[in-house]
Design a protein around this motif. Sequence first.
Motif, PDB file in Angstrom:
ATOM      1  N   VAL A 195      -8.074  10.160 -21.889  1.00 55.50           N
ATOM      2  CA  VAL A 195      -8.611   9.306 -21.324  1.00 55.50           C
ATOM      3  C   VAL A 195      -8.081   8.842 -19.945  1.00 55.50           C
ATOM      4  CG1 VAL A 195      -9.211   6.838 -21.229  1.00 55.50           C
ATOM      5  CG2 VAL A 195      -9.803   8.232 -23.534  1.00 55.50           C
ATOM      6  N   THR A 196      -8.985   9.003 -18.908  1.00 56.50           N
ATOM      7  CA  THR A 196      -8.194   8.795 -17.347  1.00 56.50           C
ATOM      8  C   THR A 196      -8.674   7.388 -16.761  1.00 56.50           C
ATOM      9  OG1 THR A 196      -9.974  10.254 -16.508  1.00 56.50           O
ATOM     10  CG2 THR A 196      -7.840  11.319 -17.244  1.00 56.50           C
ATOM     11  N   ILE A 197      -7.796   6.877 -16.433  1.00 57.26           N
ATOM     12  CA  ILE A 197      -8.114   5.461 -15.929  1.00 57.26           C
ATOM     13  C   ILE A 197      -7.329   5.202 -14.409  1.00 57.26           C
ATOM     14  CG2 ILE A 197      -7.969   2.906 -16.293  1.00 57.26           C
ATOM     15  CD1 ILE A 197      -7.653   3.526 -19.266  1.00 57.26           C
ATOM     16  N   LEU A 198      -7.953   5.216 -13.463  1.00 56.91           N
ATOM     17  CA  LEU A 198      -7.483   4.855 -12.022  1.00 56.91           C
ATOM     18  C   LEU A 198      -7.408   3.181 -11.680  1.00 56.91           C
ATOM     19  CD1 LEU A 198      -6.511   5.721  -9.286  1.00 56.91           C
ATOM     20  CD2 LEU A 198      -8.835   5.776  -8.832  1.00 56.91           C
ATOM     21  N   THR A 199      -6.413   2.643 -11.276  1.00 58.45           N
ATOM     22  CA  THR A 199      -6.266   1.348 -10.762  1.00 58.45           C
ATOM     23  C   THR A 199      -5.651   1.514  -9.522  1.00 58.45           C
ATOM     24  OG1 THR A 199      -4.014   0.764 -11.527  1.00 58.45           O
ATOM     25  CG2 THR A 199      -5.866   0.609 -13.264  1.00 58.45           C
ATOM     26  N   GLY A 200      -5.498   0.229  -8.870  1.00 62.00           N
ATOM     27  CA  GLY A 200      -4.788   0.330  -7.538  1.00 62.00           C
ATOM     28  C   GLY A 200      -5.739   0.228  -6.236  1.00 62.00           C
ATOM     29  N   ASN A 201      -5.321   0.347  -4.998  1.00 64.87           N
ATOM     30  CA  ASN A 201      -5.799   0.474  -3.971  1.00 64.87           C
ATOM     31  C   ASN A 201      -7.025   1.082  -3.800  1.00 64.87           C
ATOM     32  OD1 ASN A 201      -3.295  -0.045  -1.250  1.00 64.87           O
ATOM     33  ND2 ASN A 201      -4.047  -1.293  -2.946  1.00 64.87           N
ATOM     34  N   ASN A 202      -7.195   2.328  -4.164  1.00 64.03           N
ATOM     35  CA  ASN A 202      -8.457   3.185  -4.114  1.00 64.03           C
ATOM     36  C   ASN A 202      -9.426   2.654  -5.284  1.00 64.03           C
ATOM     37  OD1 ASN A 202     -10.202   5.598  -5.205  1.00 64.03           O
ATOM     38  ND2 ASN A 202      -9.511   6.499  -3.465  1.00 64.03           N
ATOM     39  N   ALA A 203      -9.032   2.180  -6.438  1.00 65.95           N
ATOM     40  CA  ALA A 203     -10.196   1.530  -7.380  1.00 65.95           C
ATOM     41  C   ALA A 203     -10.584   0.243  -6.719  1.00 65.95           C
ATOM     42  CB  ALA A 203      -9.235   1.481  -8.742  1.00 65.95           C
ATOM     43  N   THR A 204      -9.655  -0.460  -5.972  1.00 65.85           N
ATOM     44  CA  THR A 204     -10.523  -1.614  -5.722  1.00 65.85           C
ATOM     45  C   THR A 204     -11.058  -1.513  -4.300  1.00 65.85           C
ATOM     46  OG1 THR A 204      -8.220  -2.754  -6.409  1.00 65.85           O
ATOM     47  CG2 THR A 204      -9.571  -3.877  -4.981  1.00 65.85           C
ATOM     48  N   ASN A 205     -10.656  -0.717  -3.267  1.00 66.42           N
ATOM     49  CA  ASN A 205     -11.288  -0.440  -2.166  1.00 66.42           C
ATOM     50  C   ASN A 205     -12.656   0.152  -2.119  1.00 66.42           C
ATOM     51  OD1 ASN A 205      -9.465  -1.728  -0.948  1.00 66.42           O
ATOM     52  ND2 ASN A 205      -8.170  -0.118  -0.119  1.00 66.42           N
ATOM     53  N   SER A 260       0.810  -1.160   0.127  1.00 60.52           N
ATOM     54  CA  SER A 260      -0.023  -0.223  -0.140  1.00 60.52           C
ATOM     55  C   SER A 260       0.830   1.357  -0.094  1.00 60.52           C
ATOM     56  CB  SER A 260      -0.978   0.137   1.222  1.00 60.52           C
ATOM     57  OG  SER A 260      -1.864  -1.034   1.150  1.00 60.52           O
ATOM     58  N   THR A 261       0.097   2.291  -0.694  1.00 64.59           N
ATOM     59  CA  THR A 261       1.116   3.578  -0.541  1.00 64.59           C
ATOM     60  C   THR A 261       0.500   4.402   0.616  1.00 64.59           C
ATOM     61  OG1 THR A 261      -1.111   4.495  -1.513  1.00 64.59           O
ATOM     62  CG2 THR A 261       0.738   3.894  -3.019  1.00 64.59           C
ATOM     63  N   ALA A 262       1.330   5.261   0.798  1.00 66.08           N
ATOM     64  CA  ALA A 262       0.932   5.982   2.273  1.00 66.08           C
ATOM     65  C   ALA A 262      -0.398   6.532   2.207  1.00 66.08           C
ATOM     66  CB  ALA A 262       1.948   7.224   2.358  1.00 66.08           C
ATOM     67  N   GLN A 263      -1.060   6.989   1.330  1.00 66.82           N
ATOM     68  CA  GLN A 263      -2.239   7.585   1.050  1.00 66.82           C
ATOM     69  C   GLN A 263      -3.175   6.472   0.590  1.00 66.82           C
ATOM     70  OE1 GLN A 263       0.411   9.966   0.110  1.00 66.82           O
ATOM     71  NE2 GLN A 263       0.376  10.490   2.402  1.00 66.82           N
ATOM     72  N   ASP A 264      -4.205   6.586   0.542  1.00 62.85           N
ATOM     73  CA  ASP A 264      -5.063   5.791  -0.387  1.00 62.85           C
ATOM     74  C   ASP A 264      -5.622   6.691  -1.682  1.00 62.85           C
ATOM     75  OD1 ASP A 264      -6.760   3.759  -1.543  1.00 62.85           O
ATOM     76  OD2 ASP A 264      -8.101   3.610   0.321  1.00 62.85           O
ATOM     77  N   TRP A 265      -4.728   6.588  -2.645  1.00 61.16           N
ATOM     78  CA  TRP A 265      -4.350   7.522  -3.549  1.00 61.16           C
ATOM     79  C   TRP A 265      -5.513   7.456  -4.683  1.00 61.16           C
ATOM     80  CZ3 TRP A 265      -1.389   9.651  -8.017  1.00 61.16           C
ATOM     81  CH2 TRP A 265      -0.752  10.687  -7.566  1.00 61.16           C
ATOM     82  N   ASP A 266      -6.116   8.697  -4.914  1.00 59.09           N
ATOM     83  CA  ASP A 266      -7.306   8.565  -6.118  1.00 59.09           C
ATOM     84  C   ASP A 266      -6.795   9.354  -7.327  1.00 59.09           C
ATOM     85  OD1 ASP A 266      -7.232  11.144  -5.634  1.00 59.09           O
ATOM     86  OD2 ASP A 266      -9.345  11.095  -4.610  1.00 59.09           O
TER      87      ASP A 266
END
Length: 532
Positions: A114-124, A92-98
Amino acid sequence: MISKVLIIVPPLVNLDEQAGSVSDQPEYEAFRLVSPVEPTTVAANLLKRGFHVKLFDLGTYVFQDRFKHLERALEAFRPEAVVVVQSILTFSTAQDWDGKRVFDLARATRPDVVTILTGNNATNYPGQAVKADICQYSIRGEVDFAVGELLSALNASGDLSALPGLSYRAASGEVATDENYPVVDVATLPIPAYHLLEPEQKTQYATTLERAKIRFPEKSPHYRDILTSRSCILRCAFCSVAYLRGERQKYRRKPLELVMAEIESALADGIEEIHFFDDLFAQNEAQILEFTAEIKRRRLTFHWFVGQGMPLWPLTPRALEAMVEAGMYRVIAPFESGSNRVLKEVVGKVYSTVEHHHNVIQWIHELGIELLGLFVIGMPGEQRQEILETVRFAEAHPDIDYSIFSIATPMVGTRLMKRVTREGRLGDEDKINRVIKRTVALYETDAFKAYEMGVIRTFDWDRINFPTLERKVKYARMVGLTLEQLDNVRDHSKKTFYRFFPDYDGPRSFEELYHQPALFEALEPVIPSSLY
């Protein structure tokens, strides 16, 4: 048509936005970096699909205005799509990054990007960033192939509803979210495309080192993180691996040939030390012996260790000796607890026993391997006597070069989170994203107070780890610090404790606390603004 794709890796520490509030942090706390394992894998798949790809790791810009550098990269490359991909999904990153600042910059440069988010925030929080118009799309879970599938579908004007894990704004204006996770066959993963990194950024990986952290590359700054497998056979109460990767994603090991090809690629790139960052490095002795035998058969020479913790139940004298012969020099050992009941019934380490852990410590000492012990304290269901047993276990083993006491932090999707939420212990759930994880107890039980866990993390930690100059010197060398810097780390730990508990004036060990009534019926932790 989308042709050019910029993959942006979020930082582990975002001091650009926090500098005014963490001025007392040791400077090297900003120097935290993990190899962009999953971004380079996504990039390799996009290259295969015919996209023109560039990588930009925000974490390589330390004490610089990293967003100014990003702005210049956006203006120079002018991508049609910008994708945020976390270095390693389960780290995990230090912040739940959006990614809001990234996407805002991208749109200022290219309004139609086109903007695409993945990672902890997109999953949580699936769909949350899309609903807030931070990005157009988000994908939960493992996105090695999912990003390419989305971009290809957009180019073909295809049906987005068929893409697992995707959140997007439908024609109705409502945010549609697929509840499934992308499924990844690790045998089909490409070799990560590290060649896409600019020379300047490659150099940064050898200088932006995690000093004062147990993953510090002691043998060579020219190191790389590699995943040889994904997911885990366990479901530890505090671990979010299964939730982040998806419950359908069972434990998967890459074919040995693919692992060796990735190692050889790293060595050819000048890498001299490798940290295997698996969620579970091996599930039995045979897998360890097969891995080390292949390294020796190919005559590959490099230093290494397992960065997220070596599973302990597969370890035998034969396995440890084989790993040392193959270049391993450090074991990060998740002992977790000094109580068998806590290991099995509370944590979920069903294959581990305290007795085996005692043996592992002896075997490691006989081989001269560095040993770091990981302990978790403050689990619901853990009794005061069992917490004391954990502290005593660490103290009884001076052959553990360094012991870390992490306070159990409820993460989204974990059994721990479900339990403390069900029992009403957490209160304000947003606390989890406002404090440094594993630093302070975010809840209490009938067995312990929050400040008591802080006493262990601060004062027992200091007493057990640094009783002699010899131990201080060895640990400082292992994590790349001077003795003066180590003293600063110790002082900072105490200052952090007193930020949370400014009125505390009690014993400086849990042993003393155990033998007397609680000092305060309600000593609530103060969450200072500097840790928001």
